[in-house]
Design an enzyme around this catalytic site. Sequence first.
Site, short mmCIF file in Angstrom:
data_model
loop_
_atom_site.label_atom_id
_atom_site.label_comp_id
_atom_site.label_asym_id
_atom_site.label_seq_id
_atom_site.Cartn_x
_atom_site.Cartn_y
_atom_site.Cartn_z
N GLU A 89 0.84 -1.21 0.00
CA GLU A 89 0.00 0.00 0.00
C GLU A 89 0.87 1.26 0.00
O GLU A 89 1.74 1.43 0.87
CB GLU A 89 -0.93 -0.02 1.22
N LYS A 283 -7.54 -1.23 11.22
CA LYS A 283 -6.92 -1.64 9.95
C LYS A 283 -5.69 -0.78 9.69
O LYS A 283 -4.64 -1.26 9.25
CB LYS A 283 -7.94 -1.52 8.82
N ASP A 299 4.22 -14.53 11.40
CA ASP A 299 2.94 -15.00 10.86
C ASP A 299 1.89 -13.90 11.03
O ASP A 299 1.31 -13.73 12.11
CB ASP A 299 2.57 -16.28 11.64
N HIS A 396 -2.64 10.43 0.36
CA HIS A 396 -2.85 9.13 -0.29
C HIS A 396 -2.70 9.22 -1.79
O HIS A 396 -2.01 8.42 -2.41
CB HIS A 396 -4.28 8.65 0.02
C1 MEV Z 1 -5.90 3.05 4.98
O1 MEV Z 1 -5.17 1.94 4.61
C2 MEV Z 1 -5.95 3.19 6.48
C3 MEV Z 1 -6.83 4.33 7.02
O2 MEV Z 1 -8.16 4.17 6.50
C4 MEV Z 1 -6.83 4.19 8.51
C5 MEV Z 1 -7.82 5.10 9.22
O3 MEV Z 1 -8.84 5.46 8.64
O4 MEV Z 1 -7.56 5.37 10.41
C6 MEV Z 1 -6.33 5.65 6.58
#
Ligand code: MEV
Length: 442
Positions: A89, A283, A299, A396
């Site tokens: 990513e 995430k 792992d 991003h």
């Molecule tokens: C993207 O991979 C992760 C985010 O969505 C985490 C978040 O929203 O805190 C930017």
Amino acid sequence: MSTDINKTIKGFSKLSKEQKIEWVTQNFAQHPKEALELLKSYWHNELSTQKLHDDFIENAITNYYLPFAVAPNFRINNKMYCIPLAIEESSVVAAAAKAANYWNVRGGFKTKVISTTKVGQVHFIWEGIDKNKFHSFFEKLIPEFHRRTELITKNMRQRGGGILNIELRDKTDLIPNYFQIHALFDTKDSMGANFINSVLEEFAKTLIDNLAEQTWETNEKQVQIVMSILSNYTPECLVRAEVSCPVKDLNEDNLSPDEFAQKFQRAVRIAEVEPHRAVTHNKGIMNGIDSVVIATGNDFRAIEACAHAYASRNGKYSSLTHCEVSDGIFTFYIEIPLALGTVGGITSLHPMVKFANEILGNPNAEELMQITAVTGLAQNFSALRSLTTTGIQKGHMKMHLLNILNQLGANEEEKADIVNYFKDKIVSYQSAVEAYNKIKRK
Ligand code: MEV
């Protein structure tokens, strides 16, 4: 639904690598010749290195690359680290590096391993009727469990680890006649899966053998072992990482330190109480954690499964990080179970894993737990900082721009021109395509 019988095969694993490739490309690739070339182009040119990779798993036909990056300037307990990250990513490494720089000049990260206990279980069915008798029989059997596993645990005990506790758990309220041997382990610097599983299988045999010798009345010795396996839920293999500084040091463009602290804390609070947000929030944490876990040959599925179970431990899925603002001090922290290893598995085999551990100073498992937790916290800090100030897409899409340009087939010169063009502009897929077409027309 019709099945194409010609596309099934017996004994595939026995074929040579070339034969496997031939079969896959002939049967499943749109352009077999090109596919063959593609697969071969990903082979390592050093035969022994390629063989090493082929031997990691069954039916390997080529390698699958992930970028391997580093994020420097991580100050952890006043020691500097350059952290290896393996991830696809685009914005993850930039976010980690940004948080590292931010906190490097604000006291750095502070970490602590809270506990390192691992868990394993033998699940079995016992159809006897006298539970009391069974409990006292089990208690007497505990020294035997230790004795029968002495050979398996010898090395681990020499390293200071081994079996910490063995207990019988009555689970008959969940499933009729269901019991467990619930055992705790210290596996020192190894993740310990093979060690734990071997011990558990010996526990199961010990149980069966000893019950067979019992002279209890009829049907009191009906034991059926269902399975013997470690638990990847290790809430007591726990590490804490935190950052902290006076609120007045949280200077942001267009936002006062107090406003930033409040917005940031509120964003964390939302993830604490609202599962939809908590999943995305966590995430983002796992973006950082998985990258280190993969780079260091651990792992990541086990780490993921455990982290999310831990995030639900109070009956509702919640944030893994927390934020406090009190007496003018901003504190942001994570507590997360991380059952990691720095010996065993592929750690001494995979050349890039060895390198990753080398640049971390060949940490032991506890140090790696701390480094990994820090990376998760850093990642979450950067995400929340962007989300609560500029919004996430600005950064991003800048990072994603190169992916778009590569997709469009831009050459190096065109890429440099377009990146330069977007220096002070918002990137979107459409605007990138337009910029590319414009350059092409010229
Ligand atoms: C993207 O991979 C992760 C985010 O969505 C985490 C978040 O929203 O805190 C930017």
